[in-house]
Design an enzyme around this catalytic site. Structure first.
Site, PDB file in Angstrom:
ATOM      1  N   HIS A 107       0.990  -1.169   0.019  1.00 31.38           N
ATOM      2  CA  HIS A 107      -0.116  -0.180   0.225  1.00 31.38           C
ATOM      3  C   HIS A 107       0.948   1.237  -0.252  1.00 31.38           C
ATOM      4  CE1 HIS A 107      -3.301   2.755   0.928  1.00 31.38           C
ATOM      5  NE2 HIS A 107      -2.604   3.237   2.002  1.00 31.38           N
TER       6      HIS A 107
ATOM      7  N   TYR B 165      -2.889  16.912   4.566  1.00 34.20           N
ATOM      8  CA  TYR B 165      -1.874  15.897   5.331  1.00 34.20           C
ATOM      9  C   TYR B 165      -0.507  16.436   5.424  1.00 34.20           C
ATOM     10  CZ  TYR B 165       0.616  13.826   1.408  1.00 34.20           C
ATOM     11  OH  TYR B 165       1.553  13.730   0.108  1.00 34.20           O
TER      12      TYR B 165
ATOM     13  N   THR C 221      -3.951   0.208   5.756  1.00 38.02           N
ATOM     14  CA  THR C 221      -4.712  -0.455   4.516  1.00 38.02           C
ATOM     15  C   THR C 221      -3.819  -1.754   4.366  1.00 38.02           C
ATOM     16  OG1 THR C 221      -5.374   1.685   3.641  1.00 38.02           O
ATOM     17  CG2 THR C 221      -5.394  -0.274   2.140  1.00 38.02           C
TER      18      THR C 221
END
Length: 426
Positions: free
Chosen positions: A142, A253, A358
């Site tokens: 991921h 972010y 994830t």
């Protein structure tokens, strides 16, 4: 103390469907509202829910040091605080009570009426009061996929990624059980080619296929948990859908990480499957690509072979399975995550939840988010009954399932199912 509940030859007198996620070898723990509007702690065998509060009051846990009200609560936090010895004693005793060779409860029809419920007679609740929630970023596949999309393949992993289990602190107040719908979030987004953000609904709502582990009271302020002891403080696991708003996330972010893009909702499966139940499904994890610091080095098998799948079900349509992955792909395991989390002396409490991050596998059909499956929307995912998805649309339901299987015994988590509703309006 041996884990007698895991005996693969054990049969139960409770009628159970073939290939159930909840054979007598599972014995998960959860909280539910009964047909009499009483909230209780319980377990499940097949499609039968078992009221542990009533079972305790009727004397079936005699000889195990439990407080009178340990199961008469609206969360598992106090039971989890009792520690691994208590969890194991209780789980072993439940396996004995419902063993096909044990008639004590089976023949007491009055007790059975009090203790046993069909699933349509109960309403599952959040199993723990989550005091703190941490989300990790521990799948190398991921992290590589996301890094490739937003940077370049040669610099997909940031310099720290192979040295520490990267994580951030999330919002526990928006953790919800399966079946509770969520609303499309709103926030700031920067549209491509513009310099100023706009405010509005997220257009890129995504799921994240994760698992989360639940801890017990582990340490005091300033006291690290050694990696070889970490599993003693892990009660069990749930399926975890960490909802994400990718367009909001992209704008916010840097420099401090996810905020509004992540804190609007995270959904969990309602039954906690204990680490003891998962013991037969241990496997070796991926080999480190770089030497890890001593406090993160471990011996033995610390990963688990848990098959995972994600389905999308549009309103009034059949579901389409869009991803099949496995928990064993995680580069950083739970013991490493907990050891790293506490190496600076951060205290961990009963009911704290740690998301895996994830879970993506090595092939495109095993990616754990729409961001990867549709590759930023460039490759729409086709649905069974026509149409496609780049991200999750209003009134779609996302369903995650997970199970282990070995030597004819299947241990599963049930499912976490959540519908995405349009933006909230008064």
């Amino acid at each position: 103390m041996p884990i007698t509940a895991n005996n693969p030859k054990r049969k139960t007198w409770i009628k159970t469907p073939t290939n159930t996620d909840f054979p007598i070898q599972n014995i998960p723990f959860g909280v539910f509202l009964t047909r009499d509007d009483v909230i209780t702690i319980g377990t499940r065998i097949g499609d039968t829910a078992i009221d542990l509060g009533a079972l305790h009051q009727l004397g079936y846990f005699e000889g195990i040091p439990l407080t009178d009200d340990i199961f008469l609560q609206d969360s598992l936090n106090d039971f989890i605080s009792d520690g691994k010895k208590t969890w194991r004693l209780v789980r072993n005793r439940i396996a004995e009570i419902f063993d096909a060779e044990n008639d004590a409860l089976k023949k007491n029809k009055e007790h059975c009426k009090i203790v046993l419920f069909t699933l349509d007679e109960i309403e599952m609740q959040l199993p723990v009061t989550v005091g703190d929630y941490t989300d990790f970023y521990s799948s190398i596949e991921h992290a590589t996929n996301v890094g490739t999309m937003f940077r370049d393949p040669d610099n997909a992993l940031l310099p720290n990624w192979l040295h520490i289990p990267v994580g951030y602190h999330g919002r526990s107040s928006s953790i919800i059980p399966s079946g509770i719908p969520v609303h499309r979030p709103q926030g700031q987004k920067l549209i491509n080619g513009t310099e100023k953000p706009i405010f509005g609904p997220s257009r890129l709502v995504d799921f994240e296929l994760e698992m989360a582990f639940i801890t017990t009271d582990a340490n005091q302020l300033g006291e690290p948990i050694p990696i070889e002891e970490a599993e003693d403080y892990i009660f069990g696991l749930v399926l975890f859908n960490d909802w994400s708003a990718r367009d909001i996330q992209k704008w916010e972010y840097v420099p401090l990480g996810p905020f509004l893009a992540k804190n609007f909702a995270s959904s969990i499966s309602p039954w906690i499957v204990t680490l003891d139940a998962l013991e037969p499904y241990r496997v070796a994890g991926p080999k480190p690509l770089k030497e890890q610091l001593p406090y993160l080095q471990y011996t033995g098998k610390k990963s688990f072979d848990i098959n995972l799948e994600v389905a999308i079900q549009p309103e009034k349509a059949k579901e389409t399975i869009v991803s099949r992955s496995n928990f064993k792909h995680m580069y950083w395991n739970m013991s490493q995550q907990l050891a790293h989390h506490t190496v600076n002396g951060c205290p961990v409490n009963s009911g704290d939840m740690m998301g895996s991050g994830t879970i993506s596998g090595p092939t495109p059909d095993s990616y754990g988010s729409m961001l990867e499956l549709s590759w930023r929307g460039e490759k729409p995912v086709q649905l069974k009954e026509g149409g496609s998805r780049k991200f999750i649309e209003d009134n779609d339901t996302v369903i995650m399932r997970g199970h282990c299987e070995k030597d004819g015994v299947r241990i599963g988590f049930g499912e976490v199912s959540t519908k995405l509703l349009p933006v909230f309006k008064k």
